[in-house]
Design a protein around this motif. Structure first.
Motif, PDB file in Angstrom:
ATOM      1  N   ARG A   1     -22.717  39.093  20.902  1.00 23.51           N
ATOM      2  CA  ARG A   1     -23.559  38.161  20.205  1.00 23.51           C
ATOM      3  C   ARG A   1     -24.901  37.993  20.896  1.00 23.51           C
ATOM      4  N   ALA A   2     -24.911  38.124  22.206  1.00 24.89           N
ATOM      5  CA  ALA A   2     -26.170  38.024  22.936  1.00 24.89           C
ATOM      6  C   ALA A   2     -27.118  39.147  22.539  1.00 24.89           C
ATOM      7  N   ALA A   3     -26.572  40.302  22.246  1.00 22.51           N
ATOM      8  CA  ALA A   3     -27.403  41.438  21.831  1.00 22.51           C
ATOM      9  C   ALA A   3     -28.107  41.144  20.504  1.00 22.51           C
ATOM     10  N   VAL A   4     -27.468  40.396  19.641  1.00 25.25           N
ATOM     11  CA  VAL A   4     -28.075  40.033  18.361  1.00 25.25           C
ATOM     12  C   VAL A   4     -29.313  39.164  18.599  1.00 25.25           C
ATOM     13  N   LEU A   5     -29.219  38.252  19.565  1.00 26.29           N
ATOM     14  CA  LEU A   5     -30.383  37.421  19.894  1.00 26.29           C
ATOM     15  C   LEU A   5     -31.555  38.281  20.348  1.00 26.29           C
ATOM     16  N   ALA A   6     -31.273  39.242  21.209  1.00 23.24           N
ATOM     17  CA  ALA A   6     -32.333  40.117  21.709  1.00 23.24           C
ATOM     18  C   ALA A   6     -32.919  40.963  20.576  1.00 23.24           C
ATOM     19  N   GLU A   7     -32.096  41.441  19.683  1.00 20.83           N
ATOM     20  CA  GLU A   7     -32.575  42.254  18.561  1.00 20.83           C
ATOM     21  C   GLU A   7     -33.437  41.426  17.616  1.00 20.83           C
ATOM     22  N   THR A   8     -33.145  40.160  17.494  1.00 17.67           N
ATOM     23  CA  THR A   8     -33.925  39.286  16.626  1.00 17.67           C
ATOM     24  C   THR A   8     -35.389  39.253  17.041  1.00 17.67           C
ATOM     25  N   ALA A   9     -35.666  39.376  18.329  1.00 21.61           N
ATOM     26  CA  ALA A   9     -37.053  39.382  18.805  1.00 21.61           C
ATOM     27  C   ALA A   9     -37.818  40.532  18.165  1.00 21.61           C
ATOM     28  N   GLY A  10     -37.211  41.688  18.062  1.00 26.73           N
ATOM     29  CA  GLY A  10     -37.861  42.829  17.424  1.00 26.73           C
ATOM     30  C   GLY A  10     -38.165  42.557  15.965  1.00 26.73           C
ATOM     31  N   LEU A  11     -37.269  41.865  15.294  1.00 25.46           N
ATOM     32  CA  LEU A  11     -37.503  41.515  13.894  1.00 25.46           C
ATOM     33  C   LEU A  11     -38.662  40.538  13.769  1.00 25.46           C
ATOM     34  N   TYR A  32     -39.351  34.775  23.670  1.00 25.07           N
ATOM     35  CA  TYR A  32     -38.007  34.719  23.099  1.00 25.07           C
ATOM     36  C   TYR A  32     -37.194  35.936  23.533  1.00 25.07           C
ATOM     37  N   ARG A  33     -37.811  37.126  23.461  1.00 22.82           N
ATOM     38  CA  ARG A  33     -37.115  38.355  23.835  1.00 22.82           C
ATOM     39  C   ARG A  33     -36.666  38.303  25.301  1.00 22.82           C
ATOM     40  N   ALA A  34     -37.555  37.887  26.177  1.00 21.99           N
ATOM     41  CA  ALA A  34     -37.226  37.832  27.605  1.00 21.99           C
ATOM     42  C   ALA A  34     -36.050  36.882  27.857  1.00 21.99           C
ATOM     43  N   ALA A  35     -36.075  35.739  27.212  1.00 23.78           N
ATOM     44  CA  ALA A  35     -34.984  34.776  27.388  1.00 23.78           C
ATOM     45  C   ALA A  35     -33.680  35.311  26.801  1.00 23.78           C
ATOM     46  N   ALA A  36     -33.752  35.934  25.628  1.00 19.96           N
ATOM     47  CA  ALA A  36     -32.552  36.493  24.994  1.00 19.96           C
ATOM     48  C   ALA A  36     -31.965  37.623  25.836  1.00 19.96           C
ATOM     49  N   GLU A  37     -32.837  38.456  26.397  1.00 19.41           N
ATOM     50  CA  GLU A  37     -32.345  39.523  27.269  1.00 19.41           C
ATOM     51  C   GLU A  37     -31.730  38.945  28.541  1.00 19.41           C
ATOM     52  N   GLY A  38     -32.235  37.795  28.984  1.00 23.36           N
ATOM     53  CA  GLY A  38     -31.620  37.108  30.117  1.00 23.36           C
ATOM     54  C   GLY A  38     -30.195  36.685  29.810  1.00 23.36           C
ATOM     55  N   ILE A  39     -29.970  36.211  28.589  1.00 21.19           N
ATOM     56  CA  ILE A  39     -28.603  35.857  28.185  1.00 21.19           C
ATOM     57  C   ILE A  39     -27.728  37.099  28.189  1.00 21.19           C
ATOM     58  N   ALA A  51     -26.610  32.337  32.191  1.00 21.97           N
ATOM     59  CA  ALA A  51     -26.530  32.364  30.731  1.00 21.97           C
ATOM     60  C   ALA A  51     -27.012  31.036  30.154  1.00 21.97           C
ATOM     61  N   ILE A  52     -26.587  29.942  30.747  1.00 19.99           N
ATOM     62  CA  ILE A  52     -27.007  28.613  30.289  1.00 19.99           C
ATOM     63  C   ILE A  52     -28.512  28.436  30.504  1.00 19.99           C
ATOM     64  N   ALA A  53     -29.015  28.860  31.658  1.00 19.49           N
ATOM     65  CA  ALA A  53     -30.452  28.748  31.934  1.00 19.49           C
ATOM     66  C   ALA A  53     -31.266  29.563  30.928  1.00 19.49           C
ATOM     67  N   SER A  54     -30.808  30.759  30.616  1.00 19.13           N
ATOM     68  CA  SER A  54     -31.514  31.606  29.654  1.00 19.13           C
ATOM     69  C   SER A  54     -31.427  31.025  28.250  1.00 19.13           C
ATOM     70  N   LEU A  55     -30.298  30.411  27.920  1.00 20.71           N
ATOM     71  CA  LEU A  55     -30.163  29.779  26.613  1.00 20.71           C
ATOM     72  C   LEU A  55     -31.173  28.642  26.469  1.00 20.71           C
TER      73      LEU A  55
END
Length: 70
Positions: A1-11, A32-39, A51-55
């Motif tokens: 699910r974390a990968a979906v967050l990172a992919e959303t940045a590209g969208l 947003y991408r940097a934080a999502a990739e942190g998760i 994970a919590i900090a990146s969220l």
């Protein structure tokens, strides 16, 4: 699910902002991408604290973008 967050940045990067400048939109999308990739990294490493900090960073990135572009 974390990968979906990172992919959303590209969208987001491919969209045109409803208001505000494109450069600002792209800057917010990158935050947003940097934080999502942190998760994603934290999840892969089973690092709950990071994970919590990146969220929280994702939440801040979303909020900042919404203030300017929504």
């Amino acid at each position: 699910r974390a990968a979906v967050l990172a992919e959303t940045a590209g969208l987001l990067e491919r969209r045109t902002p409803p208001k505000g400048t494109t450069s600002s939109w792209l800057r917010h999308a990158e935050s947003y991408r940097a934080a999502a990739e942190g998760i994603l990294r934290a999840a892969d490493g089973h690092d709950y604290g990071n994970a919590i900090a990146s969220l929280k960073q994702v939440n801040q990135a979303c909020g900042a973008c919404h203030l300017e572009h929504r």
